[in-house]
Design an enzyme around this catalytic site. Structure first.
Site, PDB file in Angstrom:
ATOM      1  N   LYS A 111       0.840  -1.211   0.000  1.00  0.00           N
ATOM      2  CA  LYS A 111       0.000   0.000   0.000  1.00  0.00           C
ATOM      3  C   LYS A 111       0.874   1.259   0.000  1.00  0.00           C
ATOM      4  CE  LYS A 111      -4.483  -1.137   0.410  1.00  0.00           C
ATOM      5  NZ  LYS A 111      -4.777  -2.159  -0.452  1.00  0.00           N
ATOM      6  N   LYS A 194      -2.971 -10.534  -9.031  1.00  0.00           N
ATOM      7  CA  LYS A 194      -4.290 -11.086  -8.703  1.00  0.00           C
ATOM      8  C   LYS A 194      -5.392 -10.119  -9.106  1.00  0.00           C
ATOM      9  CE  LYS A 194      -4.930  -9.081  -4.225  1.00  0.00           C
ATOM     10  NZ  LYS A 194      -5.686  -9.019  -3.056  1.00  0.00           N
ATOM     11  N   LYS A 197      -9.976  -5.089  -6.688  1.00  0.00           N
ATOM     12  CA  LYS A 197     -10.881  -3.963  -6.943  1.00  0.00           C
ATOM     13  C   LYS A 197     -10.126  -2.745  -7.439  1.00  0.00           C
ATOM     14  CE  LYS A 197     -13.746  -5.606  -3.315  1.00  0.00           C
ATOM     15  NZ  LYS A 197     -13.947  -5.638  -1.904  1.00  0.00           N
TER      16      LYS A 197
HETATM   17  P1  TYM Z   1     -10.918  -8.075   0.415  1.00  0.00           P
HETATM   18  O1  TYM Z   1     -12.145  -7.248   0.502  1.00  0.00           O
HETATM   19  O2  TYM Z   1      -9.744  -7.532  -0.297  1.00  0.00           O
HETATM   20  O3  TYM Z   1     -11.258  -9.461  -0.208  1.00  0.00           O
HETATM   21  C1  TYM Z   1     -12.293 -10.253   0.345  1.00  0.00           C
HETATM   22  C2  TYM Z   1     -11.987 -11.705   0.199  1.00  0.00           C
HETATM   23  O4  TYM Z   1     -11.773 -12.018  -1.172  1.00  0.00           O
HETATM   24  C3  TYM Z   1     -10.517 -12.666  -1.314  1.00  0.00           C
HETATM   25  N1  TYM Z   1      -9.892 -12.254  -2.587  1.00  0.00           N
HETATM   26  C4  TYM Z   1      -9.364 -13.119  -3.431  1.00  0.00           C
HETATM   27  N2  TYM Z   1      -9.257 -14.449  -3.405  1.00  0.00           N
HETATM   28  C5  TYM Z   1      -8.682 -15.046  -4.463  1.00  0.00           C
HETATM   29  N3  TYM Z   1      -8.203 -14.365  -5.538  1.00  0.00           N
HETATM   30  C6  TYM Z   1      -8.294 -13.027  -5.598  1.00  0.00           C
HETATM   31  N4  TYM Z   1      -7.863 -12.386  -6.672  1.00  0.00           N
HETATM   32  C7  TYM Z   1      -8.890 -12.328  -4.524  1.00  0.00           C
HETATM   33  N5  TYM Z   1      -9.142 -11.022  -4.252  1.00  0.00           N
HETATM   34  C8  TYM Z   1      -9.756 -10.993  -3.066  1.00  0.00           C
HETATM   35  C9  TYM Z   1      -9.672 -12.210  -0.138  1.00  0.00           C
HETATM   36  O5  TYM Z   1      -8.659 -13.138   0.125  1.00  0.00           O
HETATM   37  C10 TYM Z   1     -10.696 -12.129   0.946  1.00  0.00           C
HETATM   38  O6  TYM Z   1     -10.909 -13.397   1.494  1.00  0.00           O
HETATM   39  N6  TYM Z   1      -9.004  -7.739   4.935  1.00  0.00           N
HETATM   40  C11 TYM Z   1     -10.013  -8.401   4.163  1.00  0.00           C
HETATM   41  C12 TYM Z   1     -11.421  -8.217   4.704  1.00  0.00           C
HETATM   42  C13 TYM Z   1     -11.533  -8.609   6.135  1.00  0.00           C
HETATM   43  C14 TYM Z   1     -11.584  -9.937   6.639  1.00  0.00           C
HETATM   44  C15 TYM Z   1     -11.656  -9.783   8.038  1.00  0.00           C
HETATM   45  C16 TYM Z   1     -11.554 -11.195   6.034  1.00  0.00           C
HETATM   46  C17 TYM Z   1     -11.598  -7.749   7.170  1.00  0.00           C
HETATM   47  N7  TYM Z   1     -11.664  -8.460   8.342  1.00  0.00           N
HETATM   48  C18 TYM Z   1     -11.712 -10.903   8.865  1.00  0.00           C
HETATM   49  C19 TYM Z   1     -11.612 -12.311   6.884  1.00  0.00           C
HETATM   50  C20 TYM Z   1     -11.687 -12.154   8.263  1.00  0.00           C
HETATM   51  C21 TYM Z   1      -9.968  -7.813   2.783  1.00  0.00           C
HETATM   52  O7  TYM Z   1      -9.552  -6.706   2.553  1.00  0.00           O
HETATM   53  O8  TYM Z   1     -10.496  -8.568   1.867  1.00  0.00           O
END
Ligand code: TYM
Length: 329
Positions: A111, A194, A197
């Protein structure tokens, strides 16, 4: 029975990475375990959304969870900011989270490399907020994609440190989980990394067929194999990875064979891939539209979920306060 928890940031619509990395696993687990699934709206504040965007995204993501098959009568489905216990546990965990270990976190380093003008403390302590999300329900299994592995490792560190510091065996060690055993990483369409968003390389569940076709047809490839069984370039590997996830095994094998024998036409492969994605996303998109039009239902789901989640969260926070030594006068 395990306690399962996962969440997705409310930074916009859900893409195929979110779906295959987290949501689909969760949907499959909700009938067997005690499941919590939430919308991480506090986490989304690191990028400073406007009030209208913040609320609009939460509503969109809630509708998308439901459209993907999360059942609010079975799983506990809630918005992170509806639980005051989460920021309280975040504060408490931050007292034992060291700046050095937070600075070494890969997602933080990435980041600050990408956005050197917005290195806020919320980004640095992102892993402690995530640990609070998980530990507030004492979750043991966390269905996430591969990119979240390190955050889970840090959650275990914070949980163990708390237990050691207060000489208790209170927090369990949560593990990252995927149905297929391996954590998945869905690639983007730009040939590297990967799907994400903020990367501009994503296919969203809400995209219409025309948009999906146009995005897939523009995906980066190479000039094609020149000898049998040639090693694939990164962008082509990515296309095959996507195809393995969304298409029938026969379709995948057919294009593998075409590649190995140097007969592949990427245009044909992309057309097939786009149609297979559309087959999966179209019913979801139609349900999202239906649910988005029903404000009363969304509001009822959010209230019901918040109530159930608060019950579990307040139990944990009361116990944690006792362990730490807060006493009522
Ligand atoms: P975020 O919003 O970036 O993504 C949400 C979930 O989607 C998965 N993900 C992916 N998996 C496979 N390939 C990809 N290209 C890909 N892009 C996203 C992420 O691994 C995630 O599981 N910090 C987390 C949100 C969060 C969270 C938590 C998750 C906050 N607190 C507690 C689990 C438990 C996040 O930013 O995910």
């Amino acid at each position: 029975m395990e306690i399962v928890l996962s969440g997705i940031r409310s930074t916009g619509k859900l893409h195929l990475g979110n779906y295959y990395g987290a949501l689909l696993n969760f949907v499959q687990m909700q009938h067997e375990h005690k499941c919590f699934f939430f919308i991480a709206d506090y986490h989304s504040l690191t990028t400073h959304p406007t009030p209208t965007d913040l609320h609009g995204s939460v509503k969109q993501v809630l509708a998308e969870y439901l459209a993907c098959g999360l059942d609010p009568e079975i799983a506990t489905l809630y918005v992170q900011s509806d639980l005051p216990q989460v920021p309280e546990l975040y504060l408490l965990l931050n007292m034992n989270a060291y700046v050095g270990e937070l600075e070494r976190c890969t997602s933080f380093k990435e980041k600050i490399r990408k956005h050197p003008d917005n290195i806020n403390a919320g980004l640095l302590t992102y892993p402690t907020l995530m640990a609070a999300d998980i530990l507030i329900h004492k979750a043991t299994m966390v269905p996430v994609g591969k990119d979240q592995e390190q955050h889970l490792e840090m959650t275990r560190t914070f949980a163990n440190r708390f237990n050691r510091l207060y000489k208790v065996d209170y927090f369990p060690e949560p593990v990252a989980y995927n149905f297929g055993k391996e954590l998945v990483k869905i690639p983007g369409l730009d040939g590297s990394g990967k799907m994400g968003k903020s990367e501009g390389n994503a296919i969203y569940l809400y995209d219409d067929p025309k948009t999906i076709r146009s995005k897939v047809m523009k995906a980066v490839t190479d000039s094609g194999p020149t000898q049998p069984n040639q090693e694939k370039s990164e962008p082509v590997k990515n296309l095959f990875t996507l195809m393995r996830v969304v298409s029938d095994p026969e379709t995948y094998s057919y294009f593998e064979e075409q590649y190995s024998s140097c007969h592949i036409r990427y245009g044909d492969m992309k057309k097939q891939l786009a149609e297979d994605i559309i087959r999966i996303t179209t019913p979801i998109r139609e349900r999202i539209e239906e649910i988005l039009a029903n404000d009363a239902y969304l509001s009822q789901v959010a209230h019901h979920g918040a109530e159930k989640a608060r019950e579990s969260a307040s139990k944990t926070i009361n116990e944690v306060r006792q362990i730490i030594g807060f006493r009522n006068f």
